[in-house]
Design an enzyme around this catalytic site. Structure first.
Site, PDB file in Angstrom:
ATOM      1  N   ASP A   1       0.826  -1.210   0.000  1.00  0.00           N
ATOM      2  CA  ASP A   1       0.000   0.000   0.000  1.00  0.00           C
ATOM      3  C   ASP A   1       0.856   1.254   0.000  1.00  0.00           C
ATOM      4  O   ASP A   1       2.026   1.229   0.414  1.00  0.00           O
ATOM      5  CB  ASP A   1      -0.958   0.010   1.190  1.00  0.00           C
ATOM      6  CG  ASP A   1      -0.240  -0.099   2.541  1.00  0.00           C
ATOM      7  OD1 ASP A   1       0.758  -0.838   2.630  1.00  0.00           O
ATOM      8  OD2 ASP A   1      -0.683   0.554   3.508  1.00  0.00           O
TER       9      ASP A   1
ATOM     10  N   GLU B   1       0.020  -1.256   5.812  1.00  0.00           N
ATOM     11  CA  GLU B   1       1.100  -0.734   6.660  1.00  0.00           C
ATOM     12  C   GLU B   1       0.984   0.766   6.866  1.00  0.00           C
ATOM     13  O   GLU B   1       1.252   1.276   7.964  1.00  0.00           O
ATOM     14  CB  GLU B   1       2.470  -1.080   6.055  1.00  0.00           C
ATOM     15  CG  GLU B   1       3.648  -0.827   6.976  1.00  0.00           C
ATOM     16  CD  GLU B   1       4.179   0.620   6.965  1.00  0.00           C
ATOM     17  OE1 GLU B   1       4.956   0.977   7.867  1.00  0.00           O
ATOM     18  OE2 GLU B   1       3.803   1.383   6.036  1.00  0.00           O
TER      19      GLU B   1
END
Length: 401
Positions: free
Chosen positions: A82, A147
């Protein structure tokens, strides 16, 4: 190399393809990303699993390179898929185009944080396999979601499950931060992350009165105490050239809310602080100090930890940690100038270390402006390719401990 040579380099092509996938918060769609990683695993002839430890929207991709002695604790090469949001009007290149300029700079969100690392692992494994190398220990390449918003739906859930336990992990690679000079930073610990909300109650009434014990008075006391502590850390950082931001406790006021009308003294005010507690600070004693300030302010203050990570022991950097010895020797053999630091933010390594597994954060990026989460984030092509060679050396060394 010239721009055309970089553009035709297979490793650069893979990197740019990965960067073009807009796995951006909020509401990330990882579908294309998972398919890309599955294709990469197939090209390397590595078996691959796709897991959903939290929910169906947050996949974890795990590739496996079997070691000669698979009974030994394994190595994981971790990265997150991400990226943070962009403000397109602030970019001179489309943020997910992976444009390359004549200097070989590749502009894209995630070019430094941290899609570069995810595909550099692949490049290093490809080079090692081509050389006939087979690791002693099994290597797992883990690609995790979430994350950038705390890892709650990614690594935190992954490490809790039986799948992870069966990996028998002995050591983890993870991300670092670009260095603006010739050195490379290696991160062996992280500060303890707290997002702390103060819910401050007090006497309510008409704005024309001087009421006792109002929420505003208590807010003033708390903010002053927190800011005085913040100033002490700023002073310490300014006066000691041997430390950097990861070695002090940071305190920042991030949200302030309350009140309904300008002539009404409110019964409740709320203030939120982002706090990163230095590894040298006793977190229990620090929390008690904050609670004491709440009582000194007049009481009626509730602490609501929106996030309260536990203290996690740093990774040992001595002869007792054979993975560290191999990692450090490989860096020395490469002739890299290194600095060993506490990570200023928070990464998925905190969840790994919390399980008692040593982890080091390292991104092989130097002489590069620090642009993670910034506009016009970029990475030079030569830096990227050099990093593959660095990982080739490091992975082989650690996997053969």
């Amino acid at each position: 190399m010239s721009k055309s040579e970089w553009e035709n380099n297979e490793e650069i092509k893979i990197f740019r393809e990965y960067l073009r996938m807009p796995t951006m918060h909020p509401n990330v769609d990882y579908t294309a990303c998972v398919e890309f990683l599955k294709r990469q695993a197939a090209s390397l002839e590595l078996p691959v699993d796709v897991l959903y430890p939290a929910n169906e929207s947050n996949p974890v991709v795990v590739m496996k390179w079997l070691g000669k002695q698979p009974e030994l604790p394994s190595i994981i090469l971790n990265s997150h898929t991400d990226v943070v949001p962009v403000f397109p009007d602030k970019w001179t290149h489309e943020p997910f185009s992976a444009d390359m300029d004549d200097e070989g700079r590749i502009f894209a969100r995630g070019s430094q944080d941290m899609k570069c690392v995810g595909t550099q692992y692949l490049g290093a494994v490809r080079a090692l396999k081509a050389s006939g190398f087979q690791p002693k220990r099994t290597i797992y390449l883990t690609y995790v979601p979430d994350e950038e918003v705390g890892g709650v739906l990614g690594m935190r859930e992954l490490v809790k499950g039986d799948y992870f336990k069966k990996l028998n992990v002995g050591f983890s690679f993870d991300e670092g931060i670009a260095s603006e000079n010739e050195t490379y930073s290696v991160y062996y610990a992280e500060r303890t992350l707290w997002h702390l909300k103060f819910k401050i109650t007090g006497t309510a009434g008409h704005g024309s009165l001087l009421l006792p014990k109002t929420a505003g008075e208590k807010l003033h006391y708390i903010v002053n105490k927190m800011m005085e502590f913040r100033a002490s850390q700023v002073k310490r950082l300014a006066e000691d050239s041997t430390i950097d931001i990861g070695d002090v406790t940071t305190v920042n006021l991030t949200k302030l809310s309350g009140g309904v009308q300008s002539n009404v003294v409110p019964p409740l005010l709320e203030v939120v602080f982002d706090i990163r507690v230095a590894i040298t600070v006793d977190v229990v004693a620090f929390e008690k100090q904050i609670r004491d300030w709440c009582e000194e302010a007049g009481g009626g203050i509730e602490l609501d930890f929106e996030m309260q990570n536990p203290f996690v022991e740093p990774t040992k950097m001595d002869s007792s940690n054979l993975y560290w010895v191999a990692f450090k020797n490989a860096l020395d053999e490469l002739g890299l100038k290194t600095r060993f630091r506490v990570f200023p933010g928070a990464t998925d390594s905190r969840y790994i270390r919390h399980e008692g597994i040593p982890a080091l954060g390292f991104s092989p990026i130097n002489n590069t402006p620090l642009l993670l989460h910034d506009h016009d984030e970029y990475l030079r092509s030569d830096t990227y390719l050099h990093g593959i060679g660095v990982y080739k050396k490091l992975i082989a060394a650690v996997a053969n401990v």
